[in-house]
Design a protein around this motif. Structure first.
Motif, PDB file in Angstrom:
ATOM      1  N   THR A  11      52.249  24.947  42.333  1.00 49.26           N
ATOM      2  CA  THR A  11      51.598  25.989  41.548  1.00 49.26           C
ATOM      3  C   THR A  11      50.159  25.607  41.218  1.00 49.26           C
ATOM      4  O   THR A  11      49.232  26.411  41.355  1.00 49.26           O
ATOM      5  CB  THR A  11      52.372  26.247  40.245  1.00 49.26           C
ATOM      6  N   GLU A  12      49.952  24.357  40.813  1.00 48.44           N
ATOM      7  CA  GLU A  12      48.600  23.914  40.474  1.00 48.44           C
ATOM      8  C   GLU A  12      47.704  23.917  41.708  1.00 48.44           C
ATOM      9  O   GLU A  12      46.527  24.287  41.620  1.00 48.44           O
ATOM     10  CB  GLU A  12      48.643  22.517  39.855  1.00 48.44           C
ATOM     11  N   LYS A  13      48.245  23.547  42.847  1.00 49.46           N
ATOM     12  CA  LYS A  13      47.477  23.580  44.087  1.00 49.46           C
ATOM     13  C   LYS A  13      47.026  25.001  44.397  1.00 49.46           C
ATOM     14  O   LYS A  13      45.865  25.243  44.751  1.00 49.46           O
ATOM     15  CB  LYS A  13      48.317  23.029  45.233  1.00 49.46           C
ATOM     16  N   LEU A  14      47.949  25.953  44.253  1.00 50.68           N
ATOM     17  CA  LEU A  14      47.622  27.349  44.513  1.00 50.68           C
ATOM     18  C   LEU A  14      46.581  27.859  43.520  1.00 50.68           C
ATOM     19  O   LEU A  14      45.634  28.568  43.896  1.00 50.68           O
ATOM     20  CB  LEU A  14      48.887  28.205  44.451  1.00 50.68           C
ATOM     21  N   LEU A  15      46.717  27.474  42.257  1.00 50.23           N
ATOM     22  CA  LEU A  15      45.751  27.896  41.240  1.00 50.23           C
ATOM     23  C   LEU A  15      44.353  27.364  41.569  1.00 50.23           C
ATOM     24  O   LEU A  15      43.362  28.090  41.445  1.00 50.23           O
ATOM     25  CB  LEU A  15      46.198  27.402  39.867  1.00 50.23           C
ATOM     26  N   ASN A  16      44.268  26.127  41.967  1.00 46.35           N
ATOM     27  CA  ASN A  16      42.964  25.561  42.303  1.00 46.35           C
ATOM     28  C   ASN A  16      42.364  26.224  43.542  1.00 46.35           C
ATOM     29  O   ASN A  16      41.152  26.476  43.599  1.00 46.35           O
ATOM     30  CB  ASN A  16      43.095  24.051  42.515  1.00 46.35           C
ATOM     31  N   GLN A  17      43.200  26.537  44.517  1.00 48.00           N
ATOM     32  CA  GLN A  17      42.719  27.266  45.691  1.00 48.00           C
ATOM     33  C   GLN A  17      42.203  28.644  45.285  1.00 48.00           C
ATOM     34  O   GLN A  17      41.199  29.133  45.818  1.00 48.00           O
ATOM     35  CB  GLN A  17      43.845  27.407  46.712  1.00 48.00           C
ATOM     36  N   ASP A 333      47.682  38.192  53.208  1.00 46.20           N
ATOM     37  CA  ASP A 333      46.764  38.138  54.354  1.00 46.20           C
ATOM     38  C   ASP A 333      45.931  36.865  54.346  1.00 46.20           C
ATOM     39  O   ASP A 333      44.730  36.860  54.644  1.00 46.20           O
ATOM     40  CB  ASP A 333      45.845  39.366  54.363  1.00 46.20           C
ATOM     41  N   GLY A 334      46.572  35.769  53.968  1.00 37.03           N
ATOM     42  CA  GLY A 334      45.902  34.475  53.983  1.00 37.03           C
ATOM     43  C   GLY A 334      44.995  34.195  52.814  1.00 37.03           C
ATOM     44  O   GLY A 334      44.372  33.138  52.748  1.00 37.03           O
ATOM     45  N   LYS A 335      44.887  35.139  51.846  1.00 37.60           N
ATOM     46  CA  LYS A 335      44.025  34.962  50.685  1.00 37.60           C
ATOM     47  C   LYS A 335      44.878  34.857  49.422  1.00 37.60           C
ATOM     48  O   LYS A 335      45.849  35.604  49.261  1.00 37.60           O
ATOM     49  CB  LYS A 335      43.059  36.140  50.536  1.00 37.60           C
ATOM     50  N   PRO A 336      44.519  33.958  48.489  1.00 36.99           N
ATOM     51  CA  PRO A 336      45.245  33.905  47.223  1.00 36.99           C
ATOM     52  C   PRO A 336      44.959  35.156  46.395  1.00 36.99           C
ATOM     53  O   PRO A 336      43.813  35.610  46.315  1.00 36.99           O
ATOM     54  CB  PRO A 336      44.705  32.646  46.543  1.00 36.99           C
ATOM     55  N   PRO A 364      45.244  53.074  38.337  1.00 33.60           N
ATOM     56  CA  PRO A 364      45.527  52.252  39.520  1.00 33.60           C
ATOM     57  C   PRO A 364      45.979  50.837  39.159  1.00 33.60           C
ATOM     58  O   PRO A 364      45.529  50.261  38.154  1.00 33.60           O
ATOM     59  CB  PRO A 364      44.181  52.209  40.246  1.00 33.60           C
ATOM     60  N   ILE A 365      46.860  50.297  39.983  1.00 35.67           N
ATOM     61  CA  ILE A 365      47.302  48.907  39.863  1.00 35.67           C
ATOM     62  C   ILE A 365      46.658  48.134  41.013  1.00 35.67           C
ATOM     63  O   ILE A 365      46.811  48.506  42.177  1.00 35.67           O
ATOM     64  CB  ILE A 365      48.833  48.801  39.937  1.00 35.67           C
ATOM     65  N   VAL A 366      45.916  47.073  40.675  1.00 31.83           N
ATOM     66  CA  VAL A 366      45.106  46.377  41.681  1.00 31.83           C
ATOM     67  C   VAL A 366      45.392  44.876  41.649  1.00 31.83           C
ATOM     68  O   VAL A 366      46.152  44.379  40.815  1.00 31.83           O
ATOM     69  CB  VAL A 366      43.601  46.641  41.440  1.00 31.83           C
ATOM     70  N   GLU A 367      44.732  44.170  42.538  1.00 32.11           N
ATOM     71  CA  GLU A 367      44.833  42.716  42.586  1.00 32.11           C
ATOM     72  C   GLU A 367      43.451  42.105  42.398  1.00 32.11           C
ATOM     73  O   GLU A 367      42.428  42.740  42.681  1.00 32.11           O
ATOM     74  CB  GLU A 367      45.417  42.262  43.923  1.00 32.11           C
TER      75      GLU A 367
END
Length: 385
Positions: A11-17, A333-336, A364-367
């Protein structure tokens, strides 16, 4: 236990990315997190959304000490602040409390860099509050275009800047006004049966969305409550740095404790998140919303760290944050991406936003929008501490 530690590291790795991805793809003119600007092909302006993100970046610098975070924050804010203290695209005549929020970062940048342009810009924004219209009771209007209206959002947007300015530069002269405006929100906008707060209040009962008796809008919108809760914690943090004001400190801590206790009843136990319409879990179309949940997590975790809430409440704040990581943070699509964010929410205006159930569920619900990413960053900063 080993599996849990591995999960935390992932999780921390993903957050830093995720953080690196956002910063590498953003500058003052093209912030990757401002989905409203991107969707509308608008020029980026001085706004509260960027203010939330830059606060998170400055927190990262404080905790990790990595120069790149300070450099990013100064490059971004410096793209708006001129040497004479004027701010590109900031219009004092709009009298919008939203535009006060990013000025909180000016204090940090002035302290860290010593550059006088930030000190001058602080005065530019403080001048707005001296001219800000008020209700008959004495509360700031949310914006000039919304006469006699108080919104929960406005507490977060204006009061932390206001109280820090008064503490630093005016020996606390305006602190009673800050606290009185917050307690007036409790008096006018708190629902006694649920303990929750309505999004807006019209003192004159003239808006089409206002209840003719209470003056309040009809529903409990999660993100507005989240802004309000985090605003209280920010104000208490500044208040705690001043001598005296014991009554104000006691009353704001009581308000904070009462609201957190009320919110506990509405958390979705399975996910840890909260619904867009807080008290309507079973309603068709209602959904677990990310930005408001992140605000509640950040507020509770900070309040525990600062001693405003008991230590056991940290479990509550962590459960919300972990729910966001488990359900809303992912690769697409390869992006966090951080998903499940309500793009906008308001009352009145040209679109005649009426505060109804249908209205809040139609947005709207977005990312990856900063109204979710910024609060999520702040919650993560609290988890790191």
């Amino acid at each position: 236990m080993k599996h849990l530690e591995e999960s935390r590291r992932e999780t921390e790795k993903l957050l830093n990315q995720y953080i690196d991805y956002l910063l590498e793809n953003s500058d003052a003119a093209h912030p990757a997190w401002n989905i409203e600007a991107i969707k509308g092909w608008k020029e980026n302006k001085w706004n509260y959304i960027d203010g939330c993100m830059i606060r998170g970046v400055l927190e990262l610098y404080r905790i990790r000490g990595e120069q790149r975070f300070l450099d990013f924050a100064e490059d971004f804010v410096g793209g708006f602040v001129r040497e004479d203290g004027s701010i590109r695209s900031y219009e004092i005549t709009e009298q919008s409390l939203d535009n006060v929020n990013p000025a909180k970062n000016l204090f940090r940048l002035y302290d860290l860099t010593g550059r006088e342009k930030y000190r001058r810009a602080i005065e530019t924004v403080r001048a707005q509050l001296s001219q800000q219209p008020r209700t008959r009771q004495g509360s700031f209007w949310h914006k000039a275009i919304y006469p006699n209206q108080v919104w929960l959002d406005g507490i977060y947007m204006a009061m932390p800047f206001y109280i820090e300015y008064e503490r630093r530069f005016r020996e606390g002269e305006g602190i009673p006004d800050v606290c009185a405006q917050i307690l007036r929100v409790e008096k006018n906008m708190r629902d006694r049966s649920s303990g929750l707060y309505y999004h807006g209040f019209d003192e004159e009962r003239e808006s089409f969305w206002a209840d003719p008796e209470s003056g309040c809008s009809p529903n409990f919108w999660l993100r507005a409550i989240g802004w309000f809760l985090l605003g209280i914690v920010d104000v208490l943090e500044e208040l705690n740095r001043t001598e005296g004001f014991d009554t104000e400190k006691r009353e704001l801590r009581r308000l904070l404790t009462d609201l957190v206790a009320s919110l506990r009843h509405y958390q979705d136990r399975e996910s840890g998140l909260f619904y867009q319409l807080v008290d309507k879990a079973g309603l068709r179309g209602n959904y677990l919303e990310t930005s408001g949940s992140a605000l509640l997590s950040a507020a509770v975790l900070r309040a525990v760290r600062l001693g405003f809430l008991p230590t056991e409440d940290r479990i509550f704040g962590e459960s919300i944050f972990n729910g966001i990581c488990d359900r809303r943070l992912r690769f697409i699509d390869g992006k966090p991406c951080l998903t499940g964010i309500c793009l906008v929410g308001g009352l009145g205006g040209a679109a005649r936003r009426d505060g109804s159930i249908a209205y809040y569920l139609s947005e709207p619900i977005v990312e990856n929008d900063a109204k979710g990413v910024g609060p999520f960053l702040l919650a993560y900063m609290e988890m790191l501490q």
